[in-house]
Design a protein around this motif. Structure first.
Motif, mmCIF file in Angstrom:
data_model
loop_
_atom_site.group_PDB
_atom_site.id
_atom_site.type_symbol
_atom_site.label_atom_id
_atom_site.label_comp_id
_atom_site.label_asym_id
_atom_site.label_seq_id
_atom_site.Cartn_x
_atom_site.Cartn_y
_atom_site.Cartn_z
ATOM 1 N N GLY A 80 -69.346 -19.223 28.792
ATOM 2 C CA GLY A 80 -68.514 -18.454 27.873
ATOM 3 C C GLY A 80 -67.628 -17.433 28.552
ATOM 4 N N GLY A 81 -67.736 -17.330 29.879
ATOM 5 C CA GLY A 81 -66.962 -16.323 30.585
ATOM 6 C C GLY A 81 -65.504 -16.686 30.808
ATOM 7 N N ILE A 82 -65.175 -17.947 30.673
ATOM 8 C CA ILE A 82 -63.797 -18.424 30.836
ATOM 9 C C ILE A 82 -63.321 -19.012 29.519
ATOM 10 C CG2 ILE A 82 -62.316 -20.120 31.977
ATOM 11 C CD1 ILE A 82 -64.178 -19.963 34.383
ATOM 12 N N THR A 83 -62.149 -18.566 29.073
ATOM 13 C CA THR A 83 -61.542 -19.151 27.878
ATOM 14 C C THR A 83 -60.060 -19.394 28.127
ATOM 15 O OG1 THR A 83 -61.136 -16.962 26.918
ATOM 16 C CG2 THR A 83 -63.146 -18.086 26.242
ATOM 17 N N TYR A 84 -59.537 -20.424 27.500
ATOM 18 C CA TYR A 84 -58.119 -20.757 27.551
ATOM 19 C C TYR A 84 -57.641 -21.029 26.131
ATOM 20 C CZ TYR A 84 -59.024 -21.696 32.525
ATOM 21 O OH TYR A 84 -59.385 -21.605 33.839
ATOM 22 N N TYR A 85 -56.372 -20.686 25.876
ATOM 23 C CA TYR A 85 -55.788 -20.902 24.567
ATOM 24 C C TYR A 85 -54.381 -21.481 24.695
ATOM 25 C CZ TYR A 85 -59.485 -17.905 22.749
ATOM 26 O OH TYR A 85 -60.706 -17.363 22.415
ATOM 27 N N ALA A 86 -54.034 -22.311 23.718
ATOM 28 C CA ALA A 86 -52.646 -22.726 23.597
ATOM 29 C C ALA A 86 -51.824 -21.556 23.067
ATOM 30 C CB ALA A 86 -52.542 -23.904 22.627
ATOM 31 N N ASP A 87 -50.567 -21.502 23.463
ATOM 32 C CA ASP A 87 -49.700 -20.397 23.021
ATOM 33 C C ASP A 87 -49.597 -20.356 21.496
ATOM 34 O OD1 ASP A 87 -47.323 -20.669 25.775
ATOM 35 O OD2 ASP A 87 -49.249 -19.630 25.608
ATOM 36 N N SER A 88 -49.678 -21.507 20.865
ATOM 37 C CA SER A 88 -49.490 -21.577 19.411
ATOM 38 C C SER A 88 -50.595 -20.885 18.627
ATOM 39 C CB SER A 88 -49.394 -23.040 18.973
ATOM 40 O OG SER A 88 -50.566 -23.756 19.346
ATOM 41 N N VAL A 89 -51.745 -20.660 19.255
ATOM 42 C CA VAL A 89 -52.865 -20.054 18.530
ATOM 43 C C VAL A 89 -53.369 -18.773 19.182
ATOM 44 C CG1 VAL A 89 -53.570 -22.310 17.674
ATOM 45 C CG2 VAL A 89 -54.680 -21.376 19.723
ATOM 46 N N LYS A 90 -52.822 -18.421 20.314
ATOM 47 C CA LYS A 90 -53.275 -17.222 21.029
ATOM 48 C C LYS A 90 -53.083 -15.993 20.151
ATOM 49 C CE LYS A 90 -52.381 -17.580 25.308
ATOM 50 N NZ LYS A 90 -51.680 -17.605 26.605
ATOM 51 N N GLY A 91 -54.124 -15.197 20.042
ATOM 52 C CA GLY A 91 -54.070 -13.995 19.210
ATOM 53 C C GLY A 91 -54.529 -14.230 17.780
ATOM 54 N N ARG A 92 -54.598 -15.486 17.350
ATOM 55 C CA ARG A 92 -55.066 -15.808 15.987
ATOM 56 C C ARG A 92 -56.413 -16.531 16.005
ATOM 57 N NH1 ARG A 92 -52.374 -19.274 12.718
ATOM 58 N NH2 ARG A 92 -51.557 -20.511 14.469
ATOM 59 N N PHE A 93 -56.632 -17.376 16.999
ATOM 60 C CA PHE A 93 -57.866 -18.162 17.095
ATOM 61 C C PHE A 93 -58.723 -17.619 18.234
ATOM 62 C CE2 PHE A 93 -56.151 -22.488 15.300
ATOM 63 C CZ PHE A 93 -55.673 -21.819 14.184
ATOM 64 N N THR A 94 -60.039 -17.682 18.050
ATOM 65 C CA THR A 94 -60.983 -17.259 19.080
ATOM 66 C C THR A 94 -62.066 -18.304 19.236
ATOM 67 O OG1 THR A 94 -60.599 -14.923 18.549
ATOM 68 C CG2 THR A 94 -62.566 -15.456 19.834
ATOM 69 N N ILE A 95 -62.257 -18.757 20.459
ATOM 70 C CA ILE A 95 -63.323 -19.703 20.753
ATOM 71 C C ILE A 95 -64.519 -18.935 21.300
ATOM 72 C CG2 ILE A 95 -62.495 -20.199 23.097
ATOM 73 C CD1 ILE A 95 -63.404 -23.120 22.655
ATOM 74 N N SER A 96 -65.719 -19.342 20.908
ATOM 75 C CA SER A 96 -66.939 -18.719 21.405
ATOM 76 C C SER A 96 -68.045 -19.776 21.374
ATOM 77 C CB SER A 96 -67.322 -17.510 20.554
ATOM 78 O OG SER A 96 -67.587 -17.898 19.213
ATOM 79 N N ARG A 97 -69.153 -19.451 22.002
ATOM 80 C CA ARG A 97 -70.266 -20.382 22.018
ATOM 81 C C ARG A 97 -71.585 -19.648 21.983
ATOM 82 N NH1 ARG A 97 -69.449 -24.056 26.971
ATOM 83 N NH2 ARG A 97 -71.522 -24.879 26.413
ATOM 84 N N ASP A 98 -72.600 -20.330 21.460
ATOM 85 C CA ASP A 98 -73.965 -19.831 21.446
ATOM 86 C C ASP A 98 -74.807 -20.921 22.097
ATOM 87 O OD1 ASP A 98 -76.558 -19.055 20.914
ATOM 88 O OD2 ASP A 98 -76.110 -18.331 18.910
ATOM 89 N N ASN A 99 -75.132 -20.745 23.354
ATOM 90 C CA ASN A 99 -75.861 -21.790 24.077
ATOM 91 C C ASN A 99 -77.288 -21.963 23.564
ATOM 92 O OD1 ASN A 99 -73.660 -22.507 25.617
ATOM 93 N ND2 ASN A 99 -74.258 -21.259 27.382
ATOM 94 N N ALA A 100 -77.841 -20.940 22.956
ATOM 95 C CA ALA A 100 -79.186 -21.070 22.379
ATOM 96 C C ALA A 100 -79.177 -21.999 21.162
ATOM 97 C CB ALA A 100 -79.722 -19.706 21.991
#
Length: 125
Positions: free
Chosen positions: A55-75
């Motif tokens: 979860g320490g590295i994230t990338y976004y497309a310009d079209s969604v940057k600032g509006r969408f957030t990716i996250s994960r729960d490995n548990a």
């Protein structure tokens, strides 16, 4: 085998929010990157966001940057896509995917190997 299942899509008004979930099984979830994509009718599938195994590295497309957030729960073996300020042009079938290799965090459709069936997001104006 690796299975990927998306959920959380639906109908929302413009300006609203949705959170998509994606559960992956069949291997050690915490070792692999995950990505979100979408495909609108008549258009190519496009990359939206990717997250590294921890979860320490994230990338976004310009079209969604600032509006969408990716996250994960490995548990929970689950990755999320929080979508805010949705627009009618965000209407599409949304897919989650993961690559075969544990060494990469890809940003191209062709670099992902295991895909879910998709969840529909419709944004009304």
């Amino acid at each position: 085998q690796v299975q990927v299942v998306e959920s959380g899509g639906g109908l929302v008004q413009a300006g609203g929010s949705l959170r998509l979930s994606c559960a992956a099984s069949g291997r050690t979830f915490s070792r692999y990157a995950m990505g979100w994509f979408r495909q609108a009718p008549g258009k190519e599938r496009e990359f939206l966001a990717a997250i590294g195994s921890s979860g320490g590295i994230t990338y976004y497309a310009d079209s969604v940057k600032g509006r969408f957030t990716i996250s994960r729960d490995n548990a929970k073996n689950t990755v999320y896509l929080q979508m805010n300020n949705l627009k009618p042009e965000d209407t599409a079938l949304y897919y989650c995917a993961t690559p075969r290799s544990s060494l990469v965090v890809p940003r191209r459709v062709e670099d992902y190997d295991y895909w879910g069936q998709g969840t529909q997001v419709t944004v009304s104006s």
